[in-house]
Design a protein around this motif. Structure first.
Motif, mmCIF file in Angstrom:
data_model
loop_
_atom_site.group_PDB
_atom_site.id
_atom_site.type_symbol
_atom_site.label_atom_id
_atom_site.label_comp_id
_atom_site.label_asym_id
_atom_site.label_seq_id
_atom_site.Cartn_x
_atom_site.Cartn_y
_atom_site.Cartn_z
ATOM 1 N N ILE A 146 0.833 -1.204 0.000
ATOM 2 C CA ILE A 146 0.000 0.000 0.000
ATOM 3 C C ILE A 146 0.869 1.256 0.000
ATOM 4 O O ILE A 146 0.586 2.218 -0.730
ATOM 5 C CB ILE A 146 -0.972 -0.013 1.200
ATOM 6 N N GLN A 147 1.932 1.238 0.767
ATOM 7 C CA GLN A 147 2.825 2.401 0.772
ATOM 8 C C GLN A 147 3.494 2.575 -0.588
ATOM 9 O O GLN A 147 3.598 3.698 -1.106
ATOM 10 C CB GLN A 147 3.889 2.248 1.864
ATOM 11 N N ILE A 157 -7.434 3.271 -3.501
ATOM 12 C CA ILE A 157 -7.044 1.909 -3.131
ATOM 13 C C ILE A 157 -8.141 1.310 -2.257
ATOM 14 O O ILE A 157 -8.609 1.932 -1.307
ATOM 15 C CB ILE A 157 -5.705 1.897 -2.361
ATOM 16 N N SER A 158 -8.560 0.102 -2.606
ATOM 17 C CA SER A 158 -9.565 -0.619 -1.830
ATOM 18 C C SER A 158 -8.990 -1.952 -1.396
ATOM 19 O O SER A 158 -8.136 -2.524 -2.083
ATOM 20 C CB SER A 158 -10.814 -0.850 -2.685
ATOM 21 N N ALA A 180 -7.393 -2.864 9.419
ATOM 22 C CA ALA A 180 -7.761 -2.394 8.080
ATOM 23 C C ALA A 180 -8.059 -0.898 8.088
ATOM 24 O O ALA A 180 -7.590 -0.147 7.219
ATOM 25 C CB ALA A 180 -8.976 -3.164 7.571
ATOM 26 N N LEU A 181 -8.826 -0.461 9.063
ATOM 27 C CA LEU A 181 -9.219 0.946 9.123
ATOM 28 C C LEU A 181 -8.061 1.854 9.516
ATOM 29 O O LEU A 181 -8.055 3.046 9.176
ATOM 30 C CB LEU A 181 -10.393 1.117 10.085
ATOM 31 N N ALA A 182 -7.066 1.299 10.195
ATOM 32 C CA ALA A 182 -5.878 2.091 10.537
ATOM 33 C C ALA A 182 -5.111 2.511 9.288
ATOM 34 O O ALA A 182 -4.332 3.475 9.325
ATOM 35 C CB ALA A 182 -4.965 1.282 11.461
ATOM 36 N N LEU A 183 -5.356 1.818 8.159
ATOM 37 C CA LEU A 183 -4.701 2.166 6.891
ATOM 38 C C LEU A 183 -5.287 3.428 6.271
ATOM 39 O O LEU A 183 -4.702 4.007 5.353
ATOM 40 C CB LEU A 183 -4.830 1.001 5.905
ATOM 41 N N LYS A 184 -6.493 3.808 6.740
ATOM 42 C CA LYS A 184 -7.166 5.041 6.277
ATOM 43 C C LYS A 184 -7.321 5.053 4.751
ATOM 44 O O LYS A 184 -6.975 6.036 4.072
ATOM 45 C CB LYS A 184 -6.420 6.285 6.763
ATOM 46 N N HIS A 232 -16.289 5.135 11.517
ATOM 47 C CA HIS A 232 -15.080 5.702 10.891
ATOM 48 C C HIS A 232 -15.419 6.572 9.673
ATOM 49 O O HIS A 232 -14.527 6.891 8.871
ATOM 50 C CB HIS A 232 -14.122 4.583 10.495
ATOM 51 N N GLY A 233 -16.676 6.931 9.517
ATOM 52 C CA GLY A 233 -17.067 7.860 8.464
ATOM 53 C C GLY A 233 -17.162 7.276 7.081
ATOM 54 O O GLY A 233 -17.174 8.016 6.088
ATOM 55 N N LEU A 234 -17.258 5.944 6.992
ATOM 56 C CA LEU A 234 -17.370 5.299 5.685
ATOM 57 C C LEU A 234 -18.834 4.982 5.408
ATOM 58 O O LEU A 234 -19.518 4.355 6.216
ATOM 59 C CB LEU A 234 -16.537 4.020 5.656
#
Length: 381
Positions: A146-147, A157-158, A180-184, A232-234
């Protein structure tokens, strides 16, 4: 008229225990010949019905695993796609990917070739579960890839996640969601395991060797998924998909809108000019037919009005927005309320749907048993 294009890459370096898609091990396969055949099929199809390709919005590389290809093969494939598919109106160009296959060279080849969205199969952040389902990547692969993708230029990116896995606990699922959510990331998909025929899991299940979570636990996992994503606002825009504003998957929405798309490759399915079709699945047979100058069609079916009505409802109700009165009346010149009066009345009583001046949609309660709701709109139910 097609809104999207799906291109099937049937090669994998590892076959997952749950996968029932048309796929083969990469080794000793005629990969380069297959890519050439894909180009031929695209050229023949577009030449045959050019009017169907005047407003293509999305292209999706699926599989199998597109990233099983080498960087050079990816580059060649993308050159053929952009040569034969009219690209002027394409806004979203997606590729599925495995975290442990996406080298910087492959990421660069995808990005330079026009791909602007990655959909990565992560499934879990628990290594024991990954091993159990036949995945070969580690969490470190996910973080590094991802980075690297961001460094190359990818913003959209999904990642795919799975719940209801053999032996999976609620704690493991919550930990996966947290990581997963920590990846934002701007988009997440999450699916419950379905044990499909002709899979390794199906064989294990038939022998009584596959221990799955109970239905109640799986439902609780889905509830935790919805609550956590919302916190988380998704936005949950479809039963299994969550996104920040501006990052809804346009390609998948084509399927749920019941709109037309072209499918290319061995075993691919498409829906063009009112006809649903599928291609021959064996790779060598596919190549042989195409290189002889023929389209590799296996089956064609002209969709009846009755079938279109059913598809509009059971596909459209997957969307959180549901099916609107406007889109239904535009397509069928009649109202949902008149056509499905009794069904709608019963589902309202059971609090499984909402029905208002905009349209019809599942309630939160209805999302847990979506398939049961969809079946109510099938003729004869």
């Amino acid at each position: 008229m097609a809104r999207g294009v799906y291109i099937h890459i049937p090669f994998c370096h590892q076959i997952c225990n749950y996968c029932d898609f048309n796929k083969v091990f990469f080794k000793n396969q005629p990969v380069d010949e297959y890519i050439e055949a894909l180009g031929r099929e695209m050229a023949m199809t577009v030449a045959k019905t050019p009017e169907a390709f005047t407003n293509i919005e999305t292209i999706f590389l699926g599989g199998g695993t597109p990233t099983a290809l080498s960087a050079q093969q990816i580059e060649k494939l993308l050159q053929l796609i952009t040569k034969h598919i009219p690209m002027s109106s394409v806004k979203e160009f997606s590729s599925e990917a495995n975290p442990d296959e996406l080298t910087i060279e492959k990421l660069q080849a995808l990005y330079n070739g026009g791909v602007n969205r990655l959909s990565m199969g992560v499934q879990s952040f628990d290594q024991s579960l990954l091993t159990k389902i036949g995945r070969t990547h580690s969490n470190e692969h996910v973080y590094e890839t991802i980075q690297n993708a961001k460094n190359v230029g990818f913003e959209n990116i999904s990642i795919d996640l799975m719940y209801g896995l053999p032996g999976q606990t609620m704690e493991q699922w919550q930990d996966t969601l947290e990581k997963a959510l920590a990846l934002k990331l701007p988009h997440y998909s999450a699916y419950s395991l379905i044990v499909e025929p002709k899979t390794i899991f199906y064989i294990q299940y038939a022998k009584g060797k596959l221990v799955l979570p109970t239905e109640d636990l799986e439902a609780s996992m889905y509830g935790v998924l919805m609550d956590t994503m919302e916190a988380h606002g998704l936005h949950q825009y479809e039963i299994s998909n969550f996104a920040h504003e501006g990052y809804i998957s346009t390609h998948n929405k084509i399927y749920w809108d019941n709109d037309e798309y072209a499918g290319f490759g061995a075993g691919a399915h498409g829906y063009l000019n009112g006809i649903r079709y599928s291609n021959v699945a064996p790779i060598k047979k596919y190549i042989e037919i195409v290189m002889e100058g023929n389209l590799p069609l296996l089956q064609q079916h002209e969709v009846t009005v009755e079938e279109k009505l059913e598809e509009q409802m059971f596909l459209g109700l997957r969307k959180t927005a549901g099916v609107t009165h406007a889109e239904f009346e535009m397509k069928f010149n009649q109202s949902m309320e008149d056509l499905y009066k009794e069904t709608i009345s019963r589902l309202l009583e059971e609090q499984l749907i909402e029905f208002d001046t905009k349209g019809i949609r599942l309630t939160r309660k209805g999302r847990f048993i979506g398939n049961e709701v969809f079946q109510r709109f099938l003729v004869g139910e």
